[in-house]
Design a protein around this motif. Structure first.
Motif, PDB file in Angstrom:
ATOM      1  N   LYS A 114      46.698  24.829  20.980  1.00  7.98           N
ATOM      2  CA  LYS A 114      47.777  24.708  20.003  1.00  7.98           C
ATOM      3  C   LYS A 114      49.080  24.662  20.781  1.00  7.98           C
ATOM      4  O   LYS A 114      49.311  25.501  21.660  1.00  7.98           O
ATOM      5  N   GLU A 143      48.846  27.525  23.685  1.00  3.98           N
ATOM      6  CA  GLU A 143      47.884  28.617  23.548  1.00  3.98           C
ATOM      7  C   GLU A 143      46.483  28.041  23.346  1.00  3.98           C
ATOM      8  O   GLU A 143      46.269  27.195  22.472  1.00  3.98           O
ATOM      9  N   THR A 168      43.132  28.000  21.772  1.00  5.31           N
ATOM     10  CA  THR A 168      42.631  28.598  20.535  1.00  5.31           C
ATOM     11  C   THR A 168      41.115  28.544  20.428  1.00  5.31           C
ATOM     12  O   THR A 168      40.532  29.304  19.662  1.00  5.31           O
ATOM     13  N   LYS A 169      40.490  27.626  21.169  1.00  6.62           N
ATOM     14  CA  LYS A 169      39.031  27.542  21.116  1.00  6.62           C
ATOM     15  C   LYS A 169      38.517  26.983  22.436  1.00  6.62           C
ATOM     16  O   LYS A 169      39.042  26.000  22.949  1.00  6.62           O
TER      17      LYS A 169
END
Length: 136
Positions: A97, A85, A87-88
């Motif tokens: 992540k 995923e 995340t930023k």
């Protein structure tokens, strides 16, 4: 992709394990790399094209940082899933992540920061087209 999380199945082969039949720690990084590559492919990002520095974007991805927590070892013949995923999303980097799971139990968690670099190996802003594809 399901709920912005990419799922990548992996079976543990004998070659992945140590003498005790447990996955050798460095192989989890290989599993994560494969899952990230497949996630990018699903998002429409062609890494082979990115590596062709004659291409107009002139960028490639490199791993800048990897933080890994090992909770429990996988064993020979386990059916794992790597869940990835984003995340930023930064100007020249992406933090992903990644959880390696067995029957929805998290065995390994990683926070991987990949950076966009030019042919000279220096950080380079993500091209707009690639950044848009990463905004999931």
């Amino acid at each position: 992709m399901k709920d912005k999380i990419h799922h990548f199945p992996i079976r543990v082969y004998y070659e992945d394990t140590d003498i005790g039949g447990v996955v050798y720690y460095a192989n989890y990084l290989k599993y994560m790399e494969r899952a990230r590559s497949e996630m990018l492919r699903v998002l429409g990002i062609d890494q082979a094209e990115m590596l062709d520095y004659n291409h107009s974007d002139d960028v490639a991805f490199v791993v800048k940082r990897a933080e890994i927590d090992f909770n429990k070892g996988a064993r020979f013949d386990d059916h794992l899933v790597v869940k990835s995923e984003i995340t930023k999303l930064g100007g020249a980097s992406v933090i992903i992540k990644q959880d390696i799971t067995l029957d929805d139990h998290i065995l390994v968690t990683g926070m991987i920061k990949i950076a966009s670099v030019g042919q000279d190996g220096k950080a380079k802003r993500l091209p707009g087209a690639i950044k848009e594809k990463l905004k999931i």
